[in-house]
Design a protein around this motif. Structure first.
Motif, PDB file in Angstrom:
ATOM      1  N   LEU A 279       0.885  -1.333   0.092  1.00  0.00           N
ATOM      2  CA  LEU A 279      -0.227   0.050   0.020  1.00  0.00           C
ATOM      3  C   LEU A 279       0.850   1.333  -0.099  1.00  0.00           C
ATOM      4  N   ASN A 280       1.898   1.205   0.653  1.00  0.00           N
ATOM      5  CA  ASN A 280       3.030   2.306   0.785  1.00  0.00           C
ATOM      6  C   ASN A 280       4.126   2.234   0.300  1.00  0.00           C
ATOM      7  N   THR A 281       5.072   3.287   0.086  1.00  0.00           N
ATOM      8  CA  THR A 281       6.322   3.253  -0.091  1.00  0.00           C
ATOM      9  C   THR A 281       6.921   2.911   1.114  1.00  0.00           C
ATOM     10  N   GLU A 282       7.580   1.907   1.099  1.00  0.00           N
ATOM     11  CA  GLU A 282       7.975   1.391   2.410  1.00  0.00           C
ATOM     12  C   GLU A 282       9.593   0.876   2.322  1.00  0.00           C
ATOM     13  N   GLY A 283      10.256   1.253   3.698  1.00  0.00           N
ATOM     14  CA  GLY A 283      11.517   0.951   3.902  1.00  0.00           C
ATOM     15  C   GLY A 283      11.986   1.195   5.235  1.00  0.00           C
ATOM     16  N   SER A 284      13.362   1.397   5.693  1.00  0.00           N
ATOM     17  CA  SER A 284      13.814   1.502   6.912  1.00  0.00           C
ATOM     18  C   SER A 284      14.912   2.611   7.171  1.00  0.00           C
ATOM     19  N   GLY A 285      15.122   3.041   8.253  1.00  0.00           N
ATOM     20  CA  GLY A 285      16.265   3.963   8.369  1.00  0.00           C
ATOM     21  C   GLY A 285      16.475   3.650   9.842  1.00  0.00           C
ATOM     22  N   LEU A 286      17.893   4.503   9.863  1.00  0.00           N
ATOM     23  CA  LEU A 286      18.660   4.278  11.163  1.00  0.00           C
ATOM     24  C   LEU A 286      18.672   5.707  11.906  1.00  0.00           C
ATOM     25  N   PHE A 287      17.917   5.755  13.070  1.00  0.00           N
ATOM     26  CA  PHE A 287      17.685   7.215  13.653  1.00  0.00           C
ATOM     27  C   PHE A 287      18.685   7.252  15.128  1.00  0.00           C
ATOM     28  N   LEU A 288      19.353   8.200  15.187  1.00  0.00           N
ATOM     29  CA  LEU A 288      20.176   8.289  16.148  1.00  0.00           C
ATOM     30  C   LEU A 288      19.618   8.566  17.575  1.00  0.00           C
ATOM     31  N   LEU A 289      18.520   9.439  17.656  1.00  0.00           N
ATOM     32  CA  LEU A 289      18.011   9.756  18.806  1.00  0.00           C
ATOM     33  C   LEU A 289      16.768   8.768  19.144  1.00  0.00           C
ATOM     34  N   GLN A 290      15.776   8.680  17.927  1.00  0.00           N
ATOM     35  CA  GLN A 290      14.542   8.063  18.251  1.00  0.00           C
ATOM     36  C   GLN A 290      14.776   6.752  18.573  1.00  0.00           C
ATOM     37  N   SER A 291      15.970   5.827  18.203  1.00  0.00           N
ATOM     38  CA  SER A 291      16.358   4.547  18.576  1.00  0.00           C
ATOM     39  C   SER A 291      16.880   4.531  20.041  1.00  0.00           C
ATOM     40  N   ALA A 292      17.091   5.572  20.713  1.00  0.00           N
ATOM     41  CA  ALA A 292      17.243   5.406  22.034  1.00  0.00           C
ATOM     42  C   ALA A 292      15.937   5.244  22.876  1.00  0.00           C
ATOM     43  N   CYS A 293      14.910   5.475  22.298  1.00  0.00           N
ATOM     44  CA  CYS A 293      13.641   5.263  23.019  1.00  0.00           C
ATOM     45  C   CYS A 293      13.459   3.736  23.304  1.00  0.00           C
ATOM     46  N   ASN A 294      13.108   3.275  24.572  1.00  0.00           N
ATOM     47  CA  ASN A 294      12.917   1.925  25.080  1.00  0.00           C
ATOM     48  C   ASN A 294      11.527   1.703  24.694  1.00  0.00           C
ATOM     49  N   HIS A 295      11.351   0.437  25.168  1.00  0.00           N
ATOM     50  CA  HIS A 295       9.747  -0.122  24.893  1.00  0.00           C
ATOM     51  C   HIS A 295       9.019  -0.102  26.059  1.00  0.00           C
ATOM     52  N   SER A 296       7.730   0.170  26.012  1.00  0.00           N
ATOM     53  CA  SER A 296       6.724  -0.170  27.206  1.00  0.00           C
ATOM     54  C   SER A 296       5.510  -0.555  26.431  1.00  0.00           C
ATOM     55  N   CYS A 297       4.929  -1.449  26.911  1.00  0.00           N
ATOM     56  CA  CYS A 297       3.431  -1.736  26.696  1.00  0.00           C
ATOM     57  C   CYS A 297       2.366  -0.697  26.995  1.00  0.00           C
TER      58      CYS A 297
END
Length: 384
Positions: A279-297
């Motif tokens: 449906l979309n143009t899709e891919g992936s990227g490497l983000f310096l700040l956003q990737s520092a976010c940890n997970h929570s449910c």
């Protein structure tokens, strides 16, 4: 960096992103471009034209929906409410790859493209051989792309301070050798041992150099593959979605709104019947700040791509006080609604950690899973 900082998290997850001021629901915490990004291989193969640097689609919403639905006579109402700037499309003078603007072409050339410039139609070029091999290993839906890894290596190689660039990339590599191998096994499947060796050799044929040799050893390459698999942030851009958002904000009568929503529903039905998951143009990227976010449910922030390109925006979805850690969800909305057992199983399999967020701790007395989830897991085990 106003409003947030990266520092050691108390949750045994390494680093985390923390608020240094109050964010209210809807506030933008940060907006960031990736170090590198890349369209998925199969996505490009299915004719999703996009800027080779920022992934901005190179078609209008009307062209987009006509192609996706295979209905060339569709006319979008209020098409002037969302202007798609296709007048600045340009290409690399050497290889002809397309960009949405001169700015993207220049940034790409300075960051990584100089060492990766090759004629796309040369089927025997090492980059094309690698790409075709990857496509046969990693069928859609894709979650990673070998060319993102190649661009990371090119980013280091072309950098004015390659040692510093390599150190930046190493910040993402913090697992043990066995954990890396386990993640790559998950990414590539049961034949991963032979496949990763093949991919490593083919990657070395595409790019090599003094500052990236450590990433081309068996251990270093496995670590880089695990990095791409777990830190590669999915990116989705869509002219149709941007048009839908714009037209939905127009002032109109209730009858007109109802007619419009029925039309939009029909459009998505046509698209789903013809194009399915593409449906979309899709891919992936490497983000310096956003990737520092940890997970929570029970996350207090979420990421989106409101600019129609690879620029990410992190927004608060509830009030975040100074000193609080900023959490996103690594799970999609559907998985988040499932039981603690199911959430933890998916996180353990795909990210190799047990979640002890507030929601999981509070739900520790819940049943392990519902009868529906038990049936679903039994079906998955039967398929395996």
């Amino acid at each position: 960096m106003e409003g947030f900082e990266v520092r050691v998290s108390n949750t045994k997850k390494g680093k985390g992103l923390f608020a240094t001021k109050q964010f209210n629901e809807g506030d933008v915490i940060l907006s960031e471009e990736p170090l590198v990004s890349c369209q998925f291989a199969w996505n490009a193969a299915y004719r999703y034209l996009a800027c080779d640097h920022c992934m901005r689609p190179l078609e209008t919403p009307e062209q987009n929906v006509r192609r996706l639905s295979a209905k060339p006579d569709i006319v979008l109402p209020h098409s002037n409410c969302f202007e798609t700037d296709l007048l600045n499309i340009t290409s690399c003078n050497q290889c002809g790859i397309l960009y949405c603007s001169e700015e993207c072409k220049d940034v790409s050339y300075e960051k990584y493209h100089r060492v990766l410039c090759y004629i796309q139609s040369e089927t025997q070029h090492p980059a094309n051989v690698l790409l075709e091999t990857w496509k046969q290993i990693h069928y859609p839906p894709e979650t990673a792309n070998i060319m993102l890894l190649v661009r990371i290596l090119a980013y280091i190689q072309q950098h004015s301070d390659p040692e510093s660039a390599a150190a930046t990339i190493k910040q993402f590599c913090h697992r043990t050798v066995n954990e890396d191998a386990e993640l790559v096994h998950k990414l590539l499947g049961d034949e991963f041992s032979s496949q990763i060796s093949t991919l490593r050799e083919m990657t070395a044929n595409v790019i090599s150099g003094e500052y990236i040799q450590e990433f081309l050893t068996p251990e270093g390459f496995c670590s880089l593959m695990a990095l791409v698999g777990t830190n590669g942030q999915g990116i989705g851009t869509s002219p149709l979605a941007l048009w839908v958002n714009s037209v939905s904000n127009l002032t109109m009568s209730d009858d007109e709104k109802q007619q419009l929503h029925m039309f939009i529903d029909k459009l998505y039905q046509y698209v789903e019947e013809e194009s399915g998951q593409f449906l979309n143009t899709e891919g992936s990227g490497l983000f310096l700040l956003q990737s520092a976010c940890n997970h929570s449910c029970a996350p207090n922030a979420e990421s989106s791509f409101p600019y129609g390109n690879h620029r990410i925006e992190l927004k608060a979805i509830k009030t975040i006080m100074p000193g609080e850690e900023i959490y996103i969800s690594y799970l999609d909305e559907c998985a988040l609604q499932r039981s603690r057992h199911s959430r933890q199983k998916e996180l353990a399999e795909n990210y190799l950690f047990v979640c002890w967020c507030e929601r999981c701790v509070a739900a520790s007395s819940e049943p392990d899973c519902s009868s529906e989830e038990e049936m679903s897991e039994e079906e998955e085990d039967a398929d395996d």
